[in-house]
Design a protein around this motif. Structure first.
Motif, PDB file in Angstrom:
ATOM      1  N   SER A  79     -10.978   4.930  -0.010  1.00 54.45           N
ATOM      2  CA  SER A  79     -12.106   5.054  -0.972  1.00 54.45           C
ATOM      3  C   SER A  79     -13.415   4.129  -0.467  1.00 54.45           C
ATOM      4  O   SER A  79     -13.135   3.323   0.316  1.00 54.45           O
ATOM      5  CB  SER A  79     -11.870   4.805  -2.433  1.00 54.45           C
ATOM      6  OG  SER A  79     -11.631   3.510  -2.488  1.00 54.45           O
ATOM      7  N   ASP A 115      -3.863   3.645  -1.925  1.00 55.83           N
ATOM      8  CA  ASP A 115      -3.863   2.566  -2.990  1.00 55.83           C
ATOM      9  C   ASP A 115      -2.996   1.376  -2.844  1.00 55.83           C
ATOM     10  O   ASP A 115      -1.896   1.667  -2.019  1.00 55.83           O
ATOM     11  CB  ASP A 115      -3.225   3.196  -4.431  1.00 55.83           C
ATOM     12  CG  ASP A 115      -4.169   4.307  -4.951  1.00 55.83           C
ATOM     13  OD1 ASP A 115      -5.407   3.861  -4.807  1.00 55.83           O
ATOM     14  OD2 ASP A 115      -3.645   4.830  -5.987  1.00 55.83           O
ATOM     15  N   HIS A 116      -3.492   0.329  -3.042  1.00 59.12           N
ATOM     16  CA  HIS A 116      -3.265  -1.048  -2.378  1.00 59.12           C
ATOM     17  C   HIS A 116      -3.276  -2.085  -3.553  1.00 59.12           C
ATOM     18  O   HIS A 116      -4.312  -2.106  -4.373  1.00 59.12           O
ATOM     19  CB  HIS A 116      -3.442  -1.583  -0.975  1.00 59.12           C
ATOM     20  CG  HIS A 116      -5.071  -1.778  -0.723  1.00 59.12           C
ATOM     21  ND1 HIS A 116      -5.469  -3.136  -1.295  1.00 59.12           N
ATOM     22  CD2 HIS A 116      -6.066  -1.077  -0.539  1.00 59.12           C
ATOM     23  CE1 HIS A 116      -6.800  -2.987  -1.029  1.00 59.12           C
ATOM     24  NE2 HIS A 116      -7.101  -1.792  -0.663  1.00 59.12           N
ATOM     25  N   LEU A 117      -2.333  -3.010  -3.695  1.00 55.71           N
ATOM     26  CA  LEU A 117      -2.228  -4.008  -4.630  1.00 55.71           C
ATOM     27  C   LEU A 117      -1.941  -5.300  -4.189  1.00 55.71           C
ATOM     28  O   LEU A 117      -0.949  -5.229  -3.244  1.00 55.71           O
ATOM     29  CB  LEU A 117      -1.893  -3.358  -5.954  1.00 55.71           C
ATOM     30  CG  LEU A 117      -0.517  -3.230  -5.908  1.00 55.71           C
ATOM     31  CD1 LEU A 117       0.381  -3.185  -7.375  1.00 55.71           C
ATOM     32  CD2 LEU A 117      -0.147  -1.503  -5.569  1.00 55.71           C
ATOM     33  N   THR A 124      -5.072  -5.566  -9.811  1.00 52.70           N
ATOM     34  CA  THR A 124      -5.995  -4.531  -9.755  1.00 52.70           C
ATOM     35  C   THR A 124      -5.777  -3.591  -8.509  1.00 52.70           C
ATOM     36  O   THR A 124      -5.124  -4.173  -7.416  1.00 52.70           O
ATOM     37  CB  THR A 124      -7.527  -5.168  -9.262  1.00 52.70           C
ATOM     38  OG1 THR A 124      -7.829  -6.211 -10.400  1.00 52.70           O
ATOM     39  CG2 THR A 124      -8.586  -3.929  -9.355  1.00 52.70           C
ATOM     40  N   ILE A 125      -5.745  -2.338  -8.625  1.00 50.54           N
ATOM     41  CA  ILE A 125      -5.518  -1.434  -7.671  1.00 50.54           C
ATOM     42  C   ILE A 125      -6.836  -1.146  -6.867  1.00 50.54           C
ATOM     43  O   ILE A 125      -8.002  -0.748  -7.631  1.00 50.54           O
ATOM     44  CB  ILE A 125      -5.218   0.117  -8.230  1.00 50.54           C
ATOM     45  CG1 ILE A 125      -3.903  -0.310  -9.238  1.00 50.54           C
ATOM     46  CG2 ILE A 125      -4.586   0.801  -7.191  1.00 50.54           C
ATOM     47  CD1 ILE A 125      -2.713  -1.122  -8.817  1.00 50.54           C
ATOM     48  N   PHE A 126      -6.548  -1.143  -5.692  1.00 50.89           N
ATOM     49  CA  PHE A 126      -7.802  -0.654  -4.666  1.00 50.89           C
ATOM     50  C   PHE A 126      -7.308   0.620  -3.915  1.00 50.89           C
ATOM     51  O   PHE A 126      -5.957   0.682  -3.762  1.00 50.89           O
ATOM     52  CB  PHE A 126      -8.237  -1.892  -3.753  1.00 50.89           C
ATOM     53  CG  PHE A 126      -8.624  -3.098  -4.647  1.00 50.89           C
ATOM     54  CD1 PHE A 126      -9.968  -3.065  -5.071  1.00 50.89           C
ATOM     55  CD2 PHE A 126      -7.843  -3.956  -4.802  1.00 50.89           C
ATOM     56  CE1 PHE A 126     -10.399  -4.389  -5.669  1.00 50.89           C
ATOM     57  CE2 PHE A 126      -8.162  -5.155  -5.623  1.00 50.89           C
ATOM     58  CZ  PHE A 126      -9.514  -5.231  -5.994  1.00 50.89           C
ATOM     59  N   ASN A 127      -8.297   0.941  -3.224  1.00 53.24           N
ATOM     60  CA  ASN A 127      -8.021   2.229  -2.300  1.00 53.24           C
ATOM     61  C   ASN A 127      -8.469   2.016  -1.029  1.00 53.24           C
ATOM     62  O   ASN A 127      -9.829   1.951  -0.674  1.00 53.24           O
ATOM     63  CB  ASN A 127      -8.174   3.635  -2.942  1.00 53.24           C
ATOM     64  CG  ASN A 127      -7.368   4.658  -2.268  1.00 53.24           C
ATOM     65  OD1 ASN A 127      -7.972   5.317  -1.056  1.00 53.24           O
ATOM     66  ND2 ASN A 127      -6.621   5.384  -2.662  1.00 53.24           N
ATOM     67  N   LEU A 147      -0.122   5.740  -8.662  1.00 46.02           N
ATOM     68  CA  LEU A 147      -0.603   5.469  -7.078  1.00 46.02           C
ATOM     69  C   LEU A 147      -0.519   6.588  -6.451  1.00 46.02           C
ATOM     70  O   LEU A 147       0.400   7.309  -6.570  1.00 46.02           O
ATOM     71  CB  LEU A 147       0.330   4.369  -6.749  1.00 46.02           C
ATOM     72  CG  LEU A 147       0.559   2.893  -7.508  1.00 46.02           C
ATOM     73  CD1 LEU A 147       1.118   1.981  -6.718  1.00 46.02           C
ATOM     74  CD2 LEU A 147      -0.817   2.326  -7.480  1.00 46.02           C
ATOM     75  N   SER A 148      -1.466   6.597  -5.655  1.00 42.30           N
ATOM     76  CA  SER A 148      -1.415   7.783  -4.597  1.00 42.30           C
ATOM     77  C   SER A 148      -2.156   7.073  -3.305  1.00 42.30           C
ATOM     78  O   SER A 148      -2.011   6.083  -3.064  1.00 42.30           O
ATOM     79  CB  SER A 148      -2.393   8.813  -4.941  1.00 42.30           C
ATOM     80  OG  SER A 148      -3.686   8.379  -5.152  1.00 42.30           O
ATOM     81  N   MET A 150       0.968  -1.334   0.129  1.00 48.01           N
ATOM     82  CA  MET A 150       0.052  -0.044   0.172  1.00 48.01           C
ATOM     83  C   MET A 150       0.913   1.257  -0.002  1.00 48.01           C
ATOM     84  O   MET A 150       1.836   1.209   0.640  1.00 48.01           O
ATOM     85  CB  MET A 150      -0.987  -0.140   1.188  1.00 48.01           C
ATOM     86  CG  MET A 150      -1.743   1.321   1.138  1.00 48.01           C
ATOM     87  SD  MET A 150      -3.143   1.075   2.392  1.00 48.01           S
ATOM     88  CE  MET A 150      -2.454   1.327   3.922  1.00 48.01           C
TER      89      MET A 150
END
Lengths: 117, 117
Positions: free
Chosen positions: B14, A83-85, B8-11, A79-80, A61
């Motif tokens: 959000s 953001d996690h992956l 996939t990018i999650f936040n 990415l900011s 993250m």
């Protein structure tokens, strides 16, 4: 359980190292099958000819700052914070850019048996 | 590996749920021996008579917001963004306060074999 060792509070965003030639890696927790670490980048990028190719899955993250990442088979991704992956084992990837304006702080969780590392 | 499933990018910050009667738990990653989850509190606290007593170690970080936590055998601790701690298995603890002004977002990593859960 009052005699147990006290739980200590640390802060991920404190004691950020000064800008240095290399990214800074700090282990926060190491156990069989899991390693949690902080990574501090500051304008760093992974060399074009040396992408990461890791033996374990990595959940990561971006906590503070800004970065771009390239993952094999995908377009570059900005990415900011927040953001996690999940980067699967052996999926080649490179951090192509991190902000030169200040530290970019990552939280990484490396998942796998210690035998694989 | 271009044919691999895209990453996939999650936040984490959000899709924060609206204030609700209960804290909101969202699993981000589940593997044998590890579960990463997001917890969203909003003025919630653990009942005085029902402290957490968990079978697994939990590494937890406050990502956004403000909270106070009580851990058995220690004074109450104020937590702010970036604070992280390791709560050992069966160390009783309670979140005694979270900000009523907005969401408090936690990242928790539960560590242990799935057999123990």
């Amino acid at each position: 359980m009052a005699a147990d060792k006290p739980v200590t509070i640390f802060n991920l965003l404190s004691e950020i190292p000064e800008h240095s030639p290399d990214e800074q890696f700090t282990a926060l927790l190491e156990r069989p099958g899991i390693r949690i670490e902080r990574i501090v980048s500051w304008g760093h990028a992974t060399p074009d000819d040396a992408p990461y190719d890791q033996p374990n899955d990595e959940w990561v993250m971006l906590v503070e700052g800004a970065a771009r990442i390239w993952i094999e088979g995908q377009d570059e991704i900005a990415l900011s914070a927040g953001d996690h992956l999940l980067i699967p084992a052996h999926r080649r990837h490179r951090v192509t850019w991190t902000s030169p304006e200040g530290p970019t702080v990552w939280l990484a969780v490396h998942i796998g048996s210690p035998d694989e590392r």
